[in-house]
Design a protein around this motif. Structure first.
Motif, PDB file in Angstrom:
ATOM      1  N   SER A 100      35.593  12.897   8.241  1.00 54.57           N
ATOM      2  CA  SER A 100      35.008  13.332   6.974  1.00 54.57           C
ATOM      3  C   SER A 100      36.060  13.337   5.866  1.00 54.57           C
ATOM      4  CB  SER A 100      34.404  14.724   7.133  1.00 54.57           C
ATOM      5  OG  SER A 100      33.860  15.186   5.911  1.00 54.57           O
ATOM      6  N   ALA A 101      37.256  13.866   6.185  1.00 57.61           N
ATOM      7  CA  ALA A 101      38.340  13.870   5.202  1.00 57.61           C
ATOM      8  C   ALA A 101      38.749  12.446   4.844  1.00 57.61           C
ATOM      9  CB  ALA A 101      39.536  14.649   5.740  1.00 57.61           C
ATOM     10  N   PHE A 102      38.804  11.580   5.849  1.00 55.02           N
ATOM     11  CA  PHE A 102      39.137  10.178   5.602  1.00 55.02           C
ATOM     12  C   PHE A 102      38.134   9.534   4.653  1.00 55.02           C
ATOM     13  CE2 PHE A 102      38.181   5.749   6.557  1.00 55.02           C
ATOM     14  CZ  PHE A 102      39.409   5.141   6.361  1.00 55.02           C
ATOM     15  N   SER A 103      36.850   9.766   4.900  1.00 54.78           N
ATOM     16  CA  SER A 103      35.816   9.129   4.075  1.00 54.78           C
ATOM     17  C   SER A 103      35.876   9.618   2.630  1.00 54.78           C
ATOM     18  CB  SER A 103      34.432   9.375   4.673  1.00 54.78           C
ATOM     19  OG  SER A 103      34.079  10.744   4.631  1.00 54.78           O
ATOM     20  N   ILE A 119      31.558  -0.035   6.531  1.00 53.32           N
ATOM     21  CA  ILE A 119      31.366   1.129   7.393  1.00 53.32           C
ATOM     22  C   ILE A 119      31.487   2.423   6.594  1.00 53.32           C
ATOM     23  CG2 ILE A 119      32.385   2.443   9.294  1.00 53.32           C
ATOM     24  CD1 ILE A 119      33.145  -0.274  10.552  1.00 53.32           C
ATOM     25  N   VAL A 120      32.483   2.498   5.715  1.00 55.86           N
ATOM     26  CA  VAL A 120      32.661   3.710   4.910  1.00 55.86           C
ATOM     27  C   VAL A 120      31.452   3.940   4.024  1.00 55.86           C
ATOM     28  CG1 VAL A 120      34.013   4.792   3.083  1.00 55.86           C
ATOM     29  CG2 VAL A 120      35.183   3.642   4.966  1.00 55.86           C
ATOM     30  N   ASP A 121      31.014   2.903   3.321  1.00 54.16           N
ATOM     31  CA  ASP A 121      29.920   3.070   2.370  1.00 54.16           C
ATOM     32  C   ASP A 121      28.575   3.323   3.037  1.00 54.16           C
ATOM     33  OD1 ASP A 121      31.674   2.719   0.328  1.00 54.16           O
ATOM     34  OD2 ASP A 121      30.989   0.734  -0.278  1.00 54.16           O
ATOM     35  N   ASN A 122      28.371   2.746   4.208  1.00 52.67           N
ATOM     36  CA  ASN A 122      27.065   2.863   4.851  1.00 52.67           C
ATOM     37  C   ASN A 122      26.982   3.962   5.900  1.00 52.67           C
ATOM     38  OD1 ASN A 122      25.158   0.376   4.074  1.00 52.67           O
ATOM     39  ND2 ASN A 122      27.277  -0.334   4.072  1.00 52.67           N
ATOM     40  N   GLN A 123      28.095   4.205   6.615  1.00 54.31           N
ATOM     41  CA  GLN A 123      28.031   5.122   7.742  1.00 54.31           C
ATOM     42  C   GLN A 123      28.794   6.423   7.526  1.00 54.31           C
ATOM     43  OE1 GLN A 123      26.205   4.081  10.601  1.00 54.31           O
ATOM     44  NE2 GLN A 123      26.333   6.227  11.228  1.00 54.31           N
ATOM     45  N   LEU A 124      29.996   6.341   6.986  1.00 54.00           N
ATOM     46  CA  LEU A 124      30.870   7.507   6.962  1.00 54.00           C
ATOM     47  C   LEU A 124      30.723   8.388   5.733  1.00 54.00           C
ATOM     48  CD1 LEU A 124      34.246   6.026   8.301  1.00 54.00           C
ATOM     49  CD2 LEU A 124      32.285   6.883   9.588  1.00 54.00           C
TER      50      LEU A 124
END
Length: 304
Positions: free
Chosen positions: A11-14, A70-75
């Motif tokens: 979560s922090a990474f995203s 992946i970041v934009d769609n999943q995380l």
């Protein structure tokens, strides 16, 4: 509970990735990147990019493109959307006299270290599992010389502790003052009984007019009707040893809150969340459209 929560790290990474790679931001967490080591950040980048076929079978592109997808769609959709919603609601609550901000299961929440001027009169409480709280404070202490004067850490296992009894024992918390309570990302990982007990405990503790804000999975989340992103999210959490346990219909949630002394002030479903909190970003980034997470609702409720 592990000393490091993988869901909290991701979560922090995203939040950090979104803030560093976009001019128009759904939610700007300027501190999240500092909370992650270079090794952690690069490991998450690498593992996510390498897992693109799990998230998007048949994807063709570079590792950089895969990570962005992946970041934009999943995380990112969940931590960005719910954080934007909660902090906007917090500001409104402060305008109406809220003096205490309780962040339940705070994880790597960074509000206390990037708090705007309007939050200076708030007493901020971060409540989290003792191991998680200790680990987070070690990271913070390596970045900042001292914590903000208006911040108090309260180590507590929310699944095992009666929150009303716990807060009664802490003189820093003032039951007579309006409180704003953030419970983001909690409802998934507590049983219905434990989540209900937590809401009831908060109700027994805060004064009339106080507010709670949270996100929760709807009744289709763990069924064949769930969106593909939700199915993958549940699998990721389970593989990290942090299994999701509960889901609720709108009727279930309204009844739960009413029985615990709360009235729903606002309830948002994914389409409305996307419209309110993602539209500006999507207009500026038509090649990287983002939408609120499937099967996840936001709720703002007030103590009767």
């Amino acid at each position: 509970m592990k000393q490091k929560s993988m869901t909290a790290l991701v979560s922090a990474f995203s939040r950090a990735y979104h803030s560093e790679n976009n001019d128009i931001k759904i939610f700007n967490d300027s501190v999240a990147r500092l909370l992650l080591s270079e090794q952690e950040y690069s490991q998450i980048e690498k593992s996510m990019a390498q897992g693109i076929q799990f998230f998007n079978p048949g994807f063709s592109g570079s590792d950089v493109d895969a990570l962005r997808w992946i970041v934009d769609n999943q995380l990112s959709p969940s931590p960005l959307g719910r954080s934007a919603y909660a902090e906007q609601a917090l500001r409104n609550a402060v305008n109406f006299g809220a003096k205490q901000y309780l962040i339940f299961a705070a994880g790597y929440d960074s509000f206390a270290y990037r708090q705007p001027g309007w939050a200076s009169q708030l007493h901020i409480f971060e409540l989290d599992h003792p191991l998680m709280s200790m680990e987070k404070q070690k990271r913070i202490n390596s970045i900042y010389e001292k914590k903000p004067d208006n911040l108090t850490y309260l180590p507590v296992d929310l699944a095992l502790t009666a929150i009303d009894e716990y807060l009664f024992d802490h003189t820093e918390f003032d039951r007579s003052k309006l409180s704003f309570c953030s419970l983001l990302g909690i409802s998934y990982y507590l049983s219905k009984e434990n989540f209900t007990n937590l809401i009831r405990g908060i109700s027994n503790t805060v004064c009339t007019g106080s507010t709670i804000v949270f996100d929760y999975p709807d009744q289709d989340t763990y069924t064949g009707k769930a969106g593909e992103r939700v199915k993958k999210q549940a699998m990721m959490a389970g593989n990290a040893g942090e299994a999701m346990l509960a889901s609720y219909s709108n009727f279930d949630m309204e009844a739960l809150l009413s029985n615990c002394g709360f009235l729903i002030h606002e309830h948002l479903e994914p389409k409305e969340i996307t419209k309110q909190y993602f539209a500006e970003y999507n207009q500026a980034n038509p090649q990287h459209i983002m939408s609120a997470f499937d099967n996840v609702n936001y709720c703002l409720a007030v103590k009767k």
